[in-house]
Design an enzyme around this catalytic site. Structure first.
Site, PDB file in Angstrom:
ATOM      1  N   ARG A   1     -17.689 -30.612 -32.059  1.00 26.94           N
ATOM      2  CA  ARG A   1     -18.910 -31.283 -31.605  1.00 26.94           C
ATOM      3  C   ARG A   1     -19.564 -32.188 -32.660  1.00 26.94           C
ATOM      4  NH1 ARG A   1     -22.364 -27.133 -28.019  1.00 26.94           N
ATOM      5  NH2 ARG A   1     -22.809 -28.978 -26.832  1.00 26.94           N
TER       6      ARG A   1
ATOM      7  N   LYS B   1     -32.988 -26.662 -18.642  1.00 27.70           N
ATOM      8  CA  LYS B   1     -33.041 -26.591 -20.114  1.00 27.70           C
ATOM      9  C   LYS B   1     -32.567 -27.912 -20.718  1.00 27.70           C
ATOM     10  CE  LYS B   1     -29.507 -24.722 -22.538  1.00 27.70           C
ATOM     11  NZ  LYS B   1     -28.998 -25.510 -23.655  1.00 27.70           N
TER      12      LYS B   1
END
Ligand code: UD1
Length: 424
Positions: A123, A22
């Site tokens: 993040r 992925k």
């Protein structure tokens, strides 16, 4: 919304095919934006994140066709008619920020929403932006969007010295640098197999790259890239996840396509815990050695260290190990959300800051649990494989982002697992 019901049971036996990665595919797909010729990816995983990236690329004018039952992605960006990656798509998946580098390099400007994604810490994307600035781009953060503009004549090569390792920032900078004028050097670059895979694909498209797989990557910019066909590397996180299944439930499983070099640090840890891992041309075969699984300490680190994306699954194994294990999460500050759910199943875990202390118990008990992110959800399924009774894992849409055919793959080796509609 669907749930997955796992009933703990006997040993597993058989083979599990491992899909294309992925995380590699999500960076290889935006590479199509760098060229007006077609890019074809084979061995693509069939996942909702891939569909989200498809939607994003199409919104920018690219054409994406899914062939061979979705295993082949045939992409063409001969015309780009968009520069704006909209919040509605980007918020679903943090990897959307990976269109910024290619758009900036190919057309000199881009507007990309600040990303969302799994809720595992703050993040930010400052390292991505720092890299583009080093290549001469002007950046402006307005209304939740990054407005980026290359200097007249396009991005120019530069030295990018990352203060710490970021997979996404390395990928974004690498793609942008392929079309920049002159030489770019990425220092303290990420070394993950997905970065090497991206470099190989870009090289097949005509990019001049050296040093991929080390901490210093050098890119000599070229005027244009051409089309290519590239096979997506094996998903090492899916591989590690299924390698844990026979250690938890007993038995022996061969993960087809698995290679030890993708996961050396992980293999060493599970061997310390009592696994027997053998490599063959077919893949990696795993079983428990004689005796119980033993406690081990784990620290997550950038590649070649133990991957953060396998920390939750490893915790599921250690819940029933003999002794006390300490897991230290050094990549993301808020990545123990599976711990309270495992505790609901009878695990004895204490989380303090970036550490989790796992005191092994003899048995877990099935319980209704909730998946909070992609890797957390699969860790609950793994825990359920050996728990007493039934474990119902809710909100499995997280799982669909990263694991294709999880029910078929696990029931294929004898697990008692099924998917049901949440209300039935
Ligand atoms: C990628 C993977 C993800 C994996 C992670 C670490 C994809 C699509 N996702 O995510 O599954 O868990 O690598 O192996 O490939 N950071 C900043 N500023 C930045 C960028 C990152 O502070 O500009 C921080 C992050 O918050 C995190 C650390 O750096 O604490 C590492 O993040 P990074 O390697 O960039 O992860 P991703 O590329 O987002």
């Amino acid at each position: 919304m669907d749930s997955i019901i796992v009933t703990g049971g006997g040993p597993l036996s058989g083979t599990i095919p491992i899909a294309g990665a992925k995380n590699a595919c999500l960076t290889l797909m935006p590479a199509t934006l760098l060229s007006d010729e077609p890019l074809t990816l084979t061995n693509a995983p069939r996942l909702s994140d891939i569909r989200t990236m498809t939607q994003l690329l199409e919104s920018l004018g690219a054409e994406v066709a899914r062939l061979s039952d979705g295993l082949v992605l045939s992409m063409s960006s001969h015309i780009l008619n968009g520069e704006r990656a909209d919040y509605d798509i980007v918020r679903k998946m943090r990897a959307s920020i990976l269109v910024l580098g290619p758009l900036l390099a190919r057309q000199g400007h881009a507007v990309v929403s600040l990303p969302g994604g799994c809720a595992i810490g703050a993040r930010p994307v400052d390292l991505h932006l720092k890299a583009f600035e080093a290549m001469g781009a002007e950046l402006d953060l307005r209304d939740g969007y990054v407005h980026a503009k290359a200097p007249a004549g396009g991005l120019r090569g530069g030295i990018v010295d990352f203060p710490f390792v970021s997979v996404g920032a390395t990928e974004n900078a690498l793609m942008a640098a392929t079309l920049a004028r002159g030489t770019t050097v990425l220092k303290n670059a990420a070394q993950e197999p997905e970065i090497v895979d991206l470099a190989h694909c870009l090289q097949a498209m005509g990019a001049q790259i050296s040093g991929e797989g080390t901490d210093t990557i050098e890119i000599q910019g070229v005027d244009r890239l051409h089309g290519a066909t590239h096979r997506v590397v094996t998903d090492r996180i899916e591989l590690g996840t299924y390698m844990l299944a026979p250690l938890i439930a007993g038995g022996e499983v061969t993960c087809i396509g698995g290679k030890r070099s993708l996961l050396e640090a992980f293999c060493v840890r599970i061997e310390e815990a009592g696994a027997i891992v053998t490599e063959s041309a077919e893949g990696l075969t795993v079983r428990r050695g004689n005796g119980p699984i033993k406690a081990v300490n784990v620290e997550t680190e950038p590649f070649p260290g133990f991957p953060t994306d396998l920390q939750a699954q490893m915790m599921a194994l250690l819940c029933t190990a003999e002794g006390t294990s300490v897991l230290e999460e050094k990549i993301f500050e808020n990545r123990f959300m599976h711990a309270p759910e495992l505790t609901r199943m009878g695990a004895n875990i204490e989380v303090q800051g970036g550490h989790a202390k796992v005191m092994g118990v003899s048995k877990l008990r099935g319980a209704p649990v909730m998946a909070t992110d992609l890797r957390a959800s699969v860790s609950l399924i793994l825990a359920g494989l050996a728990a007493e009774g039934e474990t119902t894992v809710g909100r499995v849409y997280h799982l669909d982002r990263g694991y294709e055919h999880v029910v078929a793959k696990l029931s294929g080796v004898g697990a008692n697992i099924r998917r049901v509609k949440e209300d039935g």
